[in-house]
Design a protein around this motif. Sequence first.
Motif, short mmCIF file in Angstrom:
data_model
loop_
_atom_site.label_atom_id
_atom_site.label_comp_id
_atom_site.label_asym_id
_atom_site.label_seq_id
_atom_site.Cartn_x
_atom_site.Cartn_y
_atom_site.Cartn_z
N ASP A 78 -1.54 6.81 8.83
CA ASP A 78 -2.87 6.53 8.32
C ASP A 78 -2.87 5.41 7.29
O ASP A 78 -1.97 5.34 6.45
CB ASP A 78 -3.47 7.79 7.69
N PRO A 79 -3.89 4.55 7.30
CA PRO A 79 -3.98 3.49 6.30
C PRO A 79 -4.37 4.04 4.94
O PRO A 79 -4.94 5.13 4.84
CB PRO A 79 -5.07 2.57 6.86
N ASN A 80 -4.04 3.29 3.92
CA ASN A 80 -4.36 3.63 2.53
C ASN A 80 -4.97 2.41 1.86
O ASN A 80 -4.98 1.33 2.44
CB ASN A 80 -3.08 3.99 1.76
N ALA A 81 -5.40 2.59 0.64
CA ALA A 81 -5.90 1.44 -0.13
C ALA A 81 -4.74 0.50 -0.43
O ALA A 81 -3.62 0.95 -0.71
CB ALA A 81 -6.54 1.93 -1.43
N ARG A 139 -2.27 -2.54 12.21
CA ARG A 139 -3.25 -1.49 12.50
C ARG A 139 -2.61 -0.55 13.52
O ARG A 139 -2.53 -0.86 14.71
CB ARG A 139 -4.54 -2.09 13.04
N TRP A 140 -2.12 0.57 13.02
CA TRP A 140 -1.42 1.54 13.87
C TRP A 140 -2.40 2.37 14.68
O TRP A 140 -3.48 2.71 14.22
CB TRP A 140 -0.58 2.47 12.99
N ARG A 141 -1.99 2.73 15.88
CA ARG A 141 -2.79 3.62 16.75
C ARG A 141 -1.87 4.70 17.28
O ARG A 141 -1.32 4.57 18.38
CB ARG A 141 -3.41 2.82 17.88
N PRO A 142 -1.66 5.76 16.49
CA PRO A 142 -0.66 6.76 16.85
C PRO A 142 -0.90 7.45 18.20
O PRO A 142 0.06 7.86 18.85
CB PRO A 142 -0.71 7.76 15.70
N ARG A 143 -2.13 7.54 18.64
CA ARG A 143 -2.40 8.18 19.94
C ARG A 143 -2.04 7.26 21.10
O ARG A 143 -1.91 7.69 22.23
CB ARG A 143 -3.85 8.61 20.03
N LEU A 164 -9.50 1.61 2.75
CA LEU A 164 -8.45 1.85 3.75
C LEU A 164 -7.85 0.54 4.24
O LEU A 164 -7.34 0.46 5.36
CB LEU A 164 -8.99 2.66 4.92
N THR A 165 -7.94 -0.50 3.42
CA THR A 165 -7.38 -1.82 3.76
C THR A 165 -7.86 -2.26 5.14
O THR A 165 -7.10 -2.75 5.96
CB THR A 165 -5.84 -1.81 3.66
N PHE A 166 -9.15 -2.01 5.41
CA PHE A 166 -9.78 -2.38 6.69
C PHE A 166 -9.01 -1.77 7.86
O PHE A 166 -8.80 -2.39 8.89
CB PHE A 166 -9.89 -3.91 6.81
N HIS A 167 -8.60 -0.52 7.66
CA HIS A 167 -7.88 0.28 8.68
C HIS A 167 -6.57 -0.38 9.08
O HIS A 167 -6.20 -0.41 10.26
CB HIS A 167 -8.78 0.57 9.89
N SER A 168 -5.86 -0.92 8.08
CA SER A 168 -4.54 -1.51 8.32
C SER A 168 -3.64 -1.22 7.14
O SER A 168 -4.08 -0.64 6.15
CB SER A 168 -4.66 -3.02 8.55
N SER A 187 0.85 -1.19 0.00
CA SER A 187 0.00 0.00 0.00
C SER A 187 0.88 1.24 0.00
O SER A 187 2.09 1.16 0.23
CB SER A 187 -0.92 0.02 1.23
N GLY A 188 0.25 2.36 -0.28
CA GLY A 188 0.94 3.63 -0.15
C GLY A 188 1.13 3.94 1.33
O GLY A 188 0.71 3.17 2.20
#
Length: 103
Positions: free
Chosen positions: A10-13, A65-69, A40-44, A4-5
């Motif tokens: 943030d997730p991408n396609a 699946r990143w969670r930056p916060r 969004l690749t199912f948010h991953s 993916s990009g």
Amino acid sequence: MITSGCTGWDPNAARSAMATSIWGPWEMLGNPCVGEGADLTFHSQSTFVLPVAGKEGAFIFMGDRWRPRNPIDGRYVWLPIKFEGHKPVIEWHEEWDLSVFDE
């Protein structure tokens, strides 16, 4: 190949491609994800494609699946990969097991 990009955290396609050699030439196959959340690749973001031991032609998509916060709470998405011809297809499953590869 599934990739993916990258837009920071943030997730991408997702994107998929195939070649008979790592050196190419590569044929672009588009986004393998379908359905709600596919854009969004199912948010991953893709990290690995795992071959299923003992099941020829069976593969599992693995995504981060990143969670930056709250980075310590990063998660993973594992989904079965089906194929339409040579094109991989990944659909969201709330729950699944290896029997999906017996269908």
